[in-house]
Design a protein around this motif. Sequence first.
Motif, PDB file in Angstrom:
ATOM      1  N   LEU A 133      -9.626  -5.989   3.925  1.00 33.15           N
ATOM      2  CA  LEU A 133      -9.437  -7.348   4.404  1.00 33.15           C
ATOM      3  C   LEU A 133     -10.334  -7.624   5.605  1.00 33.15           C
ATOM      4  O   LEU A 133     -10.640  -6.736   6.385  1.00 33.15           O
ATOM      5  CB  LEU A 133      -7.972  -7.570   4.816  1.00 33.15           C
ATOM      6  N   GLN A 165       0.978  -0.093  -0.780  1.00 34.47           N
ATOM      7  CA  GLN A 165      -0.028  -0.788  -1.578  1.00 34.47           C
ATOM      8  C   GLN A 165      -0.947  -1.662  -0.723  1.00 34.47           C
ATOM      9  O   GLN A 165      -2.007  -2.039  -1.159  1.00 34.47           O
ATOM     10  CB  GLN A 165       0.640  -1.627  -2.669  1.00 34.47           C
ATOM     11  N   TRP A 166      -0.514  -1.933   0.489  1.00 24.53           N
ATOM     12  CA  TRP A 166      -1.356  -2.754   1.355  1.00 24.53           C
ATOM     13  C   TRP A 166      -2.448  -1.925   2.025  1.00 24.53           C
ATOM     14  O   TRP A 166      -3.428  -2.450   2.494  1.00 24.53           O
ATOM     15  CB  TRP A 166      -0.520  -3.424   2.450  1.00 24.53           C
ATOM     16  N   LEU A 167      -2.182  -0.631   2.132  1.00 20.61           N
ATOM     17  CA  LEU A 167      -3.107   0.218   2.867  1.00 20.61           C
ATOM     18  C   LEU A 167      -3.822   1.143   1.898  1.00 20.61           C
ATOM     19  O   LEU A 167      -3.220   1.702   1.002  1.00 20.61           O
ATOM     20  CB  LEU A 167      -2.351   1.041   3.915  1.00 20.61           C
ATOM     21  N   LYS A 210       8.088   0.081   1.172  1.00 22.93           N
ATOM     22  CA  LYS A 210       7.484   0.358  -0.139  1.00 22.93           C
ATOM     23  C   LYS A 210       6.184  -0.415  -0.298  1.00 22.93           C
ATOM     24  O   LYS A 210       5.216   0.089  -0.859  1.00 22.93           O
ATOM     25  CB  LYS A 210       8.450  -0.054  -1.259  1.00 22.93           C
ATOM     26  N   ALA A 211       6.191  -1.633   0.186  1.00 20.22           N
ATOM     27  CA  ALA A 211       5.017  -2.487   0.018  1.00 20.22           C
ATOM     28  C   ALA A 211       3.835  -1.962   0.829  1.00 20.22           C
ATOM     29  O   ALA A 211       2.685  -2.093   0.429  1.00 20.22           O
ATOM     30  CB  ALA A 211       5.349  -3.914   0.445  1.00 20.22           C
ATOM     31  N   GLU A 268      -6.532  -1.891   5.636  1.00 20.37           N
ATOM     32  CA  GLU A 268      -5.771  -2.892   4.904  1.00 20.37           C
ATOM     33  C   GLU A 268      -6.663  -3.423   3.800  1.00 20.37           C
ATOM     34  O   GLU A 268      -7.823  -3.736   4.013  1.00 20.37           O
ATOM     35  CB  GLU A 268      -5.363  -4.028   5.844  1.00 20.37           C
ATOM     36  N   SER A 269      -6.087  -3.495   2.614  1.00 27.41           N
ATOM     37  CA  SER A 269      -6.917  -3.933   1.502  1.00 27.41           C
ATOM     38  C   SER A 269      -6.119  -4.847   0.606  1.00 27.41           C
ATOM     39  O   SER A 269      -4.897  -4.929   0.702  1.00 27.41           O
ATOM     40  CB  SER A 269      -7.400  -2.720   0.712  1.00 27.41           C
ATOM     41  N   ASN A 270      -6.849  -5.535  -0.287  1.00 26.58           N
ATOM     42  CA  ASN A 270      -6.161  -6.353  -1.269  1.00 26.58           C
ATOM     43  C   ASN A 270      -5.891  -5.519  -2.515  1.00 26.58           C
ATOM     44  O   ASN A 270      -6.153  -4.321  -2.536  1.00 26.58           O
ATOM     45  CB  ASN A 270      -6.950  -7.631  -1.588  1.00 26.58           C
ATOM     46  N   LEU A 271      -5.391  -6.158  -3.546  1.00 26.44           N
ATOM     47  CA  LEU A 271      -5.001  -5.438  -4.759  1.00 26.44           C
ATOM     48  C   LEU A 271      -6.161  -4.634  -5.333  1.00 26.44           C
ATOM     49  O   LEU A 271      -5.973  -3.560  -5.877  1.00 26.44           O
ATOM     50  CB  LEU A 271      -4.486  -6.442  -5.801  1.00 26.44           C
ATOM     51  N   GLU A 275       9.716  -3.546   2.582  1.00 21.78           N
ATOM     52  CA  GLU A 275       8.429  -3.596   3.281  1.00 21.78           C
ATOM     53  C   GLU A 275       7.794  -2.208   3.339  1.00 21.78           C
ATOM     54  O   GLU A 275       6.593  -2.058   3.173  1.00 21.78           O
ATOM     55  CB  GLU A 275       8.596  -4.157   4.690  1.00 21.78           C
TER      56      GLU A 275
END
Lengths: 630, 373
Positions: free
Chosen positions: A193, A41-43, A37-38, A185-188, A35
């Motif tokens: 969001l 990429q979410w932020l 690591k993830a 927070e953003s998408n790919l 999480e």
Amino acid sequence: MQKRILAILLLVLFFFVLLIARLFYLQVVVGVKLEAKALSQWLRDVPTQATRGTITDRYGAVLASSETSFTIYVRPASVISPEKVASVIAKNTALDESEVLEKVNKKGVSEIEIAKNISHEVMQSILKEYEEGIIFAQNSTRNYTYDSLASRVLGFIDADGNGQTGLEAYYNKYLKGVNGVSLVESNLKGQTLENSPTYYIDPIDGLNIELTLDFKIQQAVENIILNAYNDNGAKNASCIVMDPSTGEILALATAPYFNLNEVPRDDVGALMDLSRNIIISDAYEPGSTFKILTTAIALNEGLTSEHDYFYCSGFRVVNGVKINCHRRSGHGSQSLGQGLSNSCNCVFMELARRIGLERFYSYLEKFRLTEGFGLDFFGEGKAVTMPQSLVTDGDLFRMGFGQSIAVTQLGLINSVASCINGGNLMQPYFAKKIYSNAGQILYEKQSTVLNKTVSKEVSDTLNRLLFKVVDGGGGKRAMVAGHNIAGKTGTAQKYENGAIAEGKYVASFIGYAPAENPKYLVLVTVDEPKGAYYGGVVSAPIAKNVFEKIFEIREVEANENLEAGRKALEANIEVPNVIGKTLSQASTMITESGLTYLTSGTGSKVKAQIAEPGSMAFSGDIVLLIMDEI
Amino acid sequence: MFKPKLIQFKIRKNRTDYMILVLIIILVVFGVIMVHSASKVSAELSYGDSFFFTKKQIIGAVIGFISLIIFSFVDYHLLEKFKWPILIVSIVLLGLVFVPKIGVENYGAKRWLNLGITTIQPSEIAKFAFIIFSASVLAKNYNKVKTFRGILPVAIFGAIICLLIILEPNMSITMCVGLTVVFMLVVGGVSLKHFLLFFIPALALVPFLIIIEPYRMRRLVAFLDPWQSAKGEGFQLVQSLYSLGSGGFLGKGLGASRQKYLFLPFAESDFIFSIIGEELGFVGALVLIIIYAMVIWRIIKIALNAKDRFGCLLATGIASILAIQVIINIAVVSGSIPPTGLPLPFISAGSTSLVVFMSAVGVVLNISKQSKI
């Protein structure tokens, strides 16, 4: 068949158990790590650099300041809805929407600039309605108001906004501030969001620094020094002005300079030379200016006095080695004061002898020459001295007049400051105050006494003696009409590879005003002047210019009634002929012409006079009247 | 609970396994919910309708349920009778994907047929057709099963179907069918000697198939160290691991996946299990696996109690294909085996798979209805 079916069922269940174990490992054992690591990429990170603090002079004149702004770019390939992009930007920037749309729709460019100099607030409001394809770039510019002013003091910053040299480097951690964090927070694709919180931590702007420098004096000094540098074809020319009573550095400059707004980074070696602060870092053989310290030590130790007399035959033989005075014919008999005025080496050899090696070295420590003062600047140099055990008498005698020892210009001026300010060795400093943008003062430097070097009496005596050096002595070219200036010249031969370098000198002058209560202490150093090389000829006039500018800037009124209120450099008084006159007649004539007199012998008439009738004399010069009866 | 009176009325000795029906309805409804949760972001962006995949899934579920009911009433022996037409039609359908305009190419593979209103995936039908065919052959040739000739039709048509599917190409369904062939032969009573005769060459083909397609090789390398190519070939696997990992023990909560924001490709289909793991955590994933295990167990139980050998083999085949797909799918998303695209039965978005699996459940119900005990 049943057995085989059950075997297959068991096999399936076995795999199920393996998968459950695998999922347990992924989700429970290493889940948090994954999480973490993830998260990256979410932020989406939005630049929020802190704005670097401002540097001002002692009166608040801005010397260096930073501006942070943002530039909006659009990456047409990433844009989903050009209309939305255009409307979001146009709404927040007051740009024309159709013009923005035209740019957004441009084909064949990877990025296109839409708006420059966007404030942080506008960027934030665009981010709230972020549309894919919009990119922000942060621009941080450091602006040095006066280009090259104090270039070796202020220093410059690197591309990452960290101070590289000078005060920018020394106070980097205060000036730099703390970069903020802004995460959405953003998408790919980087789109924010819906209803997602923005994690926003304001950047903390850098702190501001108020220096001891007086930018007007600094500017004047730099002009004067640059001229001196050019006129003398020197390797470099330096000047430092400080308040000897506090340790505050009012001006500090070494020509040549460079433009801080356009740092010449192409030639790293040359830039290193240009940005190095020679005054602070480099030790040199000071020569005669060092005699002030020798005198101070000897006076403080009771080894000499104003009424002490010395004899100079032009040289002194030490352990079989002949050490010359600069005047080969010798100065003859002279008082301590005359010795200083004449800068007679023999006087200081004798003083060095009286002081002795151990005491001499202990004073170097007292003056903190061997240790440094703890100036707020990187690379403060220390005195270069011979190991005490290796010092011969000859070396000691040479040290007495400022050779066989190397000190920094800062070291010299600050130790001299302690000899003339009543005996307090002050800590020199650049930063007076560190304060926030809100005006809160977080640090205020108090003048710090590092050491007690000489007594008040010694200091007073030195002031009288050094006044005389300028008042008609070797430093007379530094005299400014209407002001009491004291000082000492210095001419030092340079050594290269252990031998005297022919024709290479350092011409210097250290002086201060007012002599009785020093406020401005000035050291001028011209390194390798071409042509004339005597400190009294090369550097004293430069110091005079500096003093004149200081008096003008600080509105120090000239006092016409001062004893020293004479037309300093011009010997514009014709000495009257008083031979054959009575003493009272002679006295009237001489006093009226602006000179003074001393008598030798008794009698009613003047038999002879020194100086010669008709010769030109400085105002206040003494005419020796020799009477007819002895 | 659902309790159709019709069935009770018509069949006196009703042994229908309603437990399976309940479990399947749970799975399908859960599937629709998860498809919606996993797809609403990408559907909104790609089609402007966050219910795009959800609607398709609901339609699939409704058709599937109708089909389930029909098959539960149809005597499964009818399937045995029609095994040849079923087999031929499904092989023709498999062949049709290579016909331009009828076959639909997607992601470089021709796996779909365009029926105008919707697309279907013939390989999904073929695998069940093969189960019916092989169950019938193995049941009839029970006495000859130990001979080479007795299992030859199964082997030949298994190979033909596998060949057609691998040409699409679709490695995962090929492997799925291949493994089903193996299971059917084993359960059918094939001798170990003959079994090895098929199994070893088939196994030897796998490395060959991997080498001839460069993307398979890259996937294999990416599987061995996905972090090495986290932005390239390993991207999907890394994203799947992020999903599962960030779900943790209890999950982020239904609908709260972050990875469905376009990070995880095929979140609503082949990788839906990752989203389940992310939103419902290890606990949710565990419960789901247990439900699958219960379904498989019930079908195996029905197989063991089946009226005849055909029913037994048919149910075993259906249980096998279900088990194989569940295991491969979860193994892929958890990075346990190299990535390959295979839907999670009853849950992944995709109507063909859903309808066919639900029909198979209908068949199973019919077998249970006629069971011995």
